[in-house]
Design a protein around this motif. Sequence first.
Motif, PDB file in Angstrom:
ATOM      1  N   ALA A   1      -5.837   8.650  -4.804  1.00 20.08           N
ATOM      2  CA  ALA A   1      -6.743   7.479  -5.177  1.00 20.08           C
ATOM      3  C   ALA A   1      -7.812   8.129  -5.848  1.00 20.08           C
ATOM      4  O   ALA A   1      -8.125   7.800  -7.147  1.00 20.08           O
ATOM      5  CB  ALA A   1      -7.250   6.681  -4.210  1.00 20.08           C
TER       6      ALA A   1
ATOM      7  N   GLU B   1     -11.359   0.834  -3.391  1.00 19.75           N
ATOM      8  CA  GLU B   1     -11.242   0.619  -2.251  1.00 19.75           C
ATOM      9  C   GLU B   1     -12.423   0.984  -1.083  1.00 19.75           C
ATOM     10  O   GLU B   1     -12.513   0.360  -0.121  1.00 19.75           O
ATOM     11  CB  GLU B   1      -9.942   1.406  -1.549  1.00 19.75           C
TER      12      GLU B   1
ATOM     13  N   PHE C   1      -7.723  18.610   0.615  1.00 21.67           N
ATOM     14  CA  PHE C   1      -6.902  19.358   1.240  1.00 21.67           C
ATOM     15  C   PHE C   1      -6.805  20.971   0.597  1.00 21.67           C
ATOM     16  O   PHE C   1      -5.868  21.586   0.552  1.00 21.67           O
ATOM     17  CB  PHE C   1      -5.658  18.852   1.691  1.00 21.67           C
TER      18      PHE C   1
ATOM     19  N   TYR D   1       0.720  -1.280   0.090  1.00 24.62           N
ATOM     20  CA  TYR D   1       0.092   0.026   0.075  1.00 24.62           C
ATOM     21  C   TYR D   1       0.763   0.985   0.106  1.00 24.62           C
ATOM     22  O   TYR D   1       1.921   1.213   0.703  1.00 24.62           O
ATOM     23  CB  TYR D   1      -0.898  -0.037   1.344  1.00 24.62           C
TER      24      TYR D   1
ATOM     25  N   TYR E   1      -2.128  18.044  -8.424  1.00 21.73           N
ATOM     26  CA  TYR E   1      -1.455  18.324  -6.899  1.00 21.73           C
ATOM     27  C   TYR E   1      -2.024  17.310  -6.117  1.00 21.73           C
ATOM     28  O   TYR E   1      -3.275  17.386  -5.792  1.00 21.73           O
ATOM     29  CB  TYR E   1      -1.961  19.963  -6.710  1.00 21.73           C
TER      30      TYR E   1
ATOM     31  N   GLU F   1       6.632  16.833  -4.508  1.00 22.81           N
ATOM     32  CA  GLU F   1       6.160  18.299  -4.403  1.00 22.81           C
ATOM     33  C   GLU F   1       7.240  19.453  -4.507  1.00 22.81           C
ATOM     34  O   GLU F   1       6.771  20.273  -4.806  1.00 22.81           O
ATOM     35  CB  GLU F   1       5.213  18.356  -3.009  1.00 22.81           C
TER      36      GLU F   1
ATOM     37  N   ASN G   1     -11.470   6.012   8.595  1.00 16.35           N
ATOM     38  CA  ASN G   1     -11.286   5.770   7.142  1.00 16.35           C
ATOM     39  C   ASN G   1     -11.217   4.370   6.609  1.00 16.35           C
ATOM     40  O   ASN G   1     -10.401   4.094   5.858  1.00 16.35           O
ATOM     41  CB  ASN G   1     -10.312   6.844   6.521  1.00 16.35           C
TER      42      ASN G   1
ATOM     43  N   PRO H   1      -2.412  17.980   7.021  1.00 20.23           N
ATOM     44  CA  PRO H   1      -3.763  18.360   7.708  1.00 20.23           C
ATOM     45  C   PRO H   1      -4.105  17.279   8.180  1.00 20.23           C
ATOM     46  O   PRO H   1      -4.951  16.775   9.150  1.00 20.23           O
ATOM     47  CB  PRO H   1      -4.586  18.839   6.503  1.00 20.23           C
TER      48      PRO H   1
ATOM     49  N   THR I   1       4.363  11.981  -0.747  1.00 16.53           N
ATOM     50  CA  THR I   1       4.507  10.916  -0.220  1.00 16.53           C
ATOM     51  C   THR I   1       5.888  10.087  -1.108  1.00 16.53           C
ATOM     52  O   THR I   1       5.712  10.066  -2.168  1.00 16.53           O
ATOM     53  CB  THR I   1       3.382   9.806  -0.393  1.00 16.53           C
TER      54      THR I   1
HETATM   55  O1  DWN Z   1      -9.806   6.217   2.574  1.00 15.02           O
HETATM   56  C1  DWN Z   1      -8.591   6.568   2.078  1.00 15.02           C
HETATM   57  C2  DWN Z   1      -7.943   7.994   2.185  1.00 15.02           C
HETATM   58  C3  DWN Z   1      -8.236   8.384   3.567  1.00 15.02           C
HETATM   59  O2  DWN Z   1      -6.811   8.114   1.863  1.00 15.02           O
HETATM   60  C4  DWN Z   1      -7.839   5.562   1.375  1.00 15.02           C
HETATM   61  N1  DWN Z   1      -8.728   4.812   0.367  1.00 15.02           N
HETATM   62  C5  DWN Z   1      -6.757   6.067   0.409  1.00 15.02           C
HETATM   63  C6  DWN Z   1      -6.478   7.524   0.542  1.00 15.02           C
HETATM   64  O3  DWN Z   1      -7.244   8.222  -0.543  1.00 15.02           O
HETATM   65  P1  DWN Z   1      -6.364   9.442  -1.393  1.00 15.02           P
HETATM   66  O4  DWN Z   1      -5.116   8.678  -1.853  1.00 15.02           O
HETATM   67  O5  DWN Z   1      -7.520   9.933  -2.250  1.00 15.02           O
HETATM   68  O6  DWN Z   1      -5.959  10.169  -0.001  1.00 15.02           O
HETATM   69  P2  DWN Z   1      -5.583  11.881   0.454  1.00 15.02           P
HETATM   70  O7  DWN Z   1      -5.545  11.666   1.764  1.00 15.02           O
HETATM   71  O8  DWN Z   1      -6.518  12.746  -0.262  1.00 15.02           O
HETATM   72  O9  DWN Z   1      -4.251  11.864  -0.177  1.00 15.02           O
HETATM   73  C7  DWN Z   1      -3.619  13.057  -0.206  1.00 15.02           C
HETATM   74  C8  DWN Z   1      -2.349  12.827  -1.208  1.00 15.02           C
HETATM   75  O10 DWN Z   1      -1.881  14.574  -1.347  1.00 15.02           O
HETATM   76  C9  DWN Z   1      -0.914  12.138  -0.354  1.00 15.02           C
HETATM   77  O11 DWN Z   1      -0.553  11.311  -1.333  1.00 15.02           O
HETATM   78  C10 DWN Z   1      -0.372  13.273   0.202  1.00 15.02           C
HETATM   79  C11 DWN Z   1      -0.437  14.615  -0.994  1.00 15.02           C
HETATM   80  N2  DWN Z   1      -0.403  16.033  -0.531  1.00 15.02           N
HETATM   81  C12 DWN Z   1       0.704  16.507  -0.837  1.00 15.02           C
HETATM   82  O12 DWN Z   1       1.405  16.064  -1.790  1.00 15.02           O
HETATM   83  N3  DWN Z   1       0.930  17.877  -0.497  1.00 15.02           N
HETATM   84  C13 DWN Z   1      -1.018  16.299   0.388  1.00 15.02           C
HETATM   85  C14 DWN Z   1      -1.116  17.472   1.087  1.00 15.02           C
HETATM   86  C15 DWN Z   1      -2.045  18.205   2.005  1.00 15.02           C
HETATM   87  C16 DWN Z   1       0.120  18.533   0.369  1.00 15.02           C
HETATM   88  O13 DWN Z   1       0.054  19.397   0.892  1.00 15.02           O
END
Ligand code: DWN
Length: 427
Positions: free
Chosen positions: A340, A237, A399, A89, A336, A381, A190, A98, A363
């Motif tokens: 998923a 998922e 975010f 994963y 950005y 980033e 989640n 955040p 990440t």
């Molecule tokens: O349920 C789920 C949620 C909670 O997270 C899982 N199925 C998998 C995941 O879904 P997602 O991939 O849509 O998650 P996020 O939390 O929206 O992922 C945010 C991505 O953006 C991360 O890979 C980190 C990245 N990020 C970034 O690069 N710069 C996030 C922020 C806030 C930033 O400033």
Amino acid sequence: MKELKKIREFNPQAILGKYTKVLVCRACNSKTLHHFLSFGLMPKPNGFLDKKHLHEPEQYYPLNVAYCSTCGMVQLEEIISPNELFDYYVYASSASFPMVEHLKFFASETTKRFSLTKKDLILDVGSNDGTLLSFFQQLGVSILGIDPAKNIAKVANARDIPTINDFFSQKTAKKIMQTYGTCKMMTIVNVVAQIPDWNSLFTGVKLLLRNDGVCIIEFPYLVDTLKTLEFDTMYHEHLSFVSVHSLSAVLQRHNMEVFDVEHDPIHGGSLRVYVSHTGVYTKNKKVQQYLKEEDVIGISKPQIYTLFAKKVYLIRDKMRQVILSLARGKKKIIGYGATAKGNVLLNFCRINSTQIGAIVDSTSYKQGLYTPGSHIPVVPESSLDELKADYAVLTAWNFTDAILEKNKERRKKGLKFIRPYPTPTIL
Ligand code: DWN
């Protein structure tokens, strides 16, 4: 298959992956499921590819969504084996600032509200890299995690967060009980939407929860999704789109109940429900208010879903038109957040590396990989300025505020963001 022929026009490597049809409501066990939305064939939402596999066959699966007219549950009609999705994963809770702040606040509020101490064991189901548990550990609570992802569980154990590498189920609950005894608290953050067998899940919760125990379940809220039209959280998922009604339906069968509910804006709008053995805690009147609102909206009736599906296709067509016209105008576009949800949005809009040159992400596990289906390179980033982008699609729209704040200087220099919901908007 007609669908496969169509998707191969976008991705010639597409092949059909193995999936299971779901004909019974996960929450109330009825067969009153009604199809309302089809995304066509989709790759795994976190199925990021490394360069050497870019031109190899890529598995696609039907993504269809139905609602239950008995309990208002919304669920996918086809599911992929959890092992295929979660063995390895790439999502880490710690990668989004955040999210880290959200989990830190969750731990401190919960510890205070339920006066948790070292004597109390808290089990986090789907504990990922241990971010939530690390905050409970700092507050002096005894912790234990369980997560199926080998790579992520290894990271958690390496940072001194005791984590069992397995799926949570009735079977693993029995083993935990024999070794650790019962839990004062369980957290399912989640994750409830990712678990196919709710009967096994809640049999395990029932067994492990101490008489005065509390199970806190946090999930993206179905009513918010229906209101905000944030359809890209519908992916393989997320097998379920949960409401107080659907959760109450399964809890009732396990002699447990929701005694409190809180709303939180995270992930486009989430609910945090507090669950106990039936009759242990006084029910907050908010529980009835949420149930009533779900009835008023009609989550067990066709109208809301017919309207939702219609608006989803309109957003898809508008998003595609915005991106294609910017690309035709030779604008440099990036994504950005390698999310998923972003992978669903881009694949659904048939947008790929032709229009979007790169996706930035914080990440480390995702950097250097390519997005599933759309094959867009994921870059750190920190390399944002070198990309000299004109537009950034908010593929991490959940975010938006944090990302816009972080990039306010770049926005002054002309970087524009595209927020997909409730309608594609240039910010
Ligand atoms: O349920 C789920 C949620 C909670 O997270 C899982 N199925 C998998 C995941 O879904 P997602 O991939 O849509 O998650 P996020 O939390 O929206 O992922 C945010 C991505 O953006 C991360 O890979 C980190 C990245 N990020 C970034 O690069 N710069 C996030 C922020 C806030 C930033 O400033």
